[in-house]
Design an enzyme around this catalytic site. Structure first.
Site, mmCIF file in Angstrom:
data_model
loop_
_atom_site.group_PDB
_atom_site.id
_atom_site.type_symbol
_atom_site.label_atom_id
_atom_site.label_comp_id
_atom_site.label_asym_id
_atom_site.label_seq_id
_atom_site.Cartn_x
_atom_site.Cartn_y
_atom_site.Cartn_z
ATOM 1 N N HIS A 167 -15.890 -47.137 26.196
ATOM 2 C CA HIS A 167 -15.747 -47.221 24.750
ATOM 3 C C HIS A 167 -14.835 -46.115 24.227
ATOM 4 O O HIS A 167 -14.502 -45.169 24.937
ATOM 5 C CB HIS A 167 -17.109 -47.109 24.061
ATOM 6 C CG HIS A 167 -17.919 -48.361 24.122
ATOM 7 N ND1 HIS A 167 -18.647 -48.713 25.237
ATOM 8 C CD2 HIS A 167 -18.115 -49.346 23.213
ATOM 9 C CE1 HIS A 167 -19.273 -49.874 25.009
ATOM 10 N NE2 HIS A 167 -18.959 -50.266 23.783
ATOM 11 N N LYS A 193 -17.763 -43.186 19.636
ATOM 12 C CA LYS A 193 -19.083 -43.806 19.777
ATOM 13 C C LYS A 193 -20.143 -42.726 19.968
ATOM 14 O O LYS A 193 -19.967 -41.818 20.786
ATOM 15 C CB LYS A 193 -19.083 -44.778 20.958
ATOM 16 C CG LYS A 193 -20.377 -45.570 21.095
ATOM 17 C CD LYS A 193 -20.220 -46.682 22.120
ATOM 18 C CE LYS A 193 -21.527 -47.453 22.293
ATOM 19 N NZ LYS A 193 -21.995 -48.055 21.041
#
EC number: 1.17.1.8
Length: 249
Positions: A134, A138
Site C-alpha cells: 500500500h 496508510k
C-alpha cells in the site's frame, strides 16, 4: 420510478470519502444528503437511509454505534476491526431490529474475487502466505484485506484438516517472517507510488499459485461501495465481506 437512496458520507473530506461522495452524486438511484467529518454531529445523518463510513480505525466503531442509534443502515470501508469490536456491533444490532451493517475489508471486485479464490485453493496447497502493498499514508498494518484473506485461508485449511505450513526457521530478525494471522504469515509493504495491492502465494512441492490484485485508483472501489449501499437495507444484521453480496456460488 422508486425514490433514490439517501446517502450520508462520514469522512467526506478524506481521499476515499471524497471519491465516495462523487460516486454517489453520479449514481442515478442515489442522492447525497450529508458530508460529515471529524467533530461533526452524526445526528445529521437522520435524513439518510444509508451512511457510508470511511474514517480511521480509532473512530469507526464509535461511528457505527452512533449511526445505528440515528436509525440508519451503515456501510463501512474503514479497516482495523477485531472480533471483539465486531461482536459489540452484533450485540448492538440485536437492539436495532431491521438495521443492517456491511463491513468490507475491500470494495474492489478484483480483491474480493482474489480472496474468494484463495480460500477455495488453500485446501489444496501445503503453504500459503500473503503480501499486501500500500501507499505509505496508510495508518494500519497489515491491511484489513490481508487479515481477511489470511483468516479465510486459515479456515479453509482447518476444514481440510491441514496442519501448520512447513517452516524450518529457527532464528530471525524481528518481523522478518511478517505478522501471523491464524497461522498464516502476512507481510506489509509501504511504498510511495502504490495505491492498494495484494499477492496471495500458495505452494506445493514443484508448483506454486500466485493470485494478485491491483487497485491503481480509488475509483476501483466505487462499484463495490455502491453495491453495498444498494444491498445493506435488505440485509439486517452484520455482514462482513463484500463477497456475501455477490453471486459467487
Amino acid at each position: 420510478m422508486s425514490e433514490p437512496i439517501r446517502v450520508a458520507v462520514v469522512g467526506a473530506s478524506g481521499r476515499m470519502g471524497a471519491t465516495v461522495c462523487a460516486a454517489v452524486e453520479h449514481a442515478e438511484d442515489m442522492t447525497l444528503t450529508a458530508r460529515l467529518d471529524v467533530g461533526d454531529d452524526l445526528g445529521a445523518v437522520r435524513d439518510a437511509d444509508v451512511a457510508v463510513d470511511f474514517t480511521v480505525p480509532s473512530a469507526t466503531e464509535a461511528n457505527v454505534h452512533a449511526l445505528l442509534d440515528a436509525g440508519v443502515h451503515v456501510v463501512v470501508g474503514t479497516t482495523g476491526w477485531t472480533e471483539e469490536s465486531l461482536g459489540r456491533v452484533r450485540e448492538h444490532l440485536t437492539r436495532a431490529p431491521g438495521s443492517g451493517v456491511v463491513i468490507a475489508p475491500n470494495f474492489a471486485l478484483s480483491a474480493v474475487l482474489a480472496m474468494t479464490f484463495a480460500r477455495q485453493a488453500a485446501r489444496y496447497f501445503e503453504s500459503a502466505e500473503v503480501v499486501e502493498l500500500h501507499h505509505p499514508r496508510k495508518v494500519d498494518a497489515p491491511s484489513g484485506t490481508a487479515v481477511h484473506t489470511a483468516q479465510g485461508i486459515a479456515a479453509a485449511r482447518r476444514e481440510a484438516g491441514l496442519g501448520p505450513a512447513p517452516d524450518a526457521t529457527e532464528s530471525q530478525l524481528d518481523g522478518a517472517r511478517g505478522a501471523v494471522v491464524d497461522g498464516v504469515h502476512v507481510h506489509a509493504v509501504r511504498l510511495q507510488g502504490l495505491v492498494a495491492h495484494e499477492e496471495i502465494l500458495l505452494g506445493n512441492p514443484g508448483e506454486s499459485l500466485t493470485l494478485r490484485t491491483d487497485s491503481y485508483d480509488r475509483g476501483s472501489f466505487m462499484p463495490g461501495v455502491l453495491l453495498a449501499v444498494r444491498e445493506v437495507r435488505q440485509r439486517p444484521g452484520l455482514t462482513v465481506g463484500l463477497e456475501h453480496l455477490l453471486d459467487l456460488g
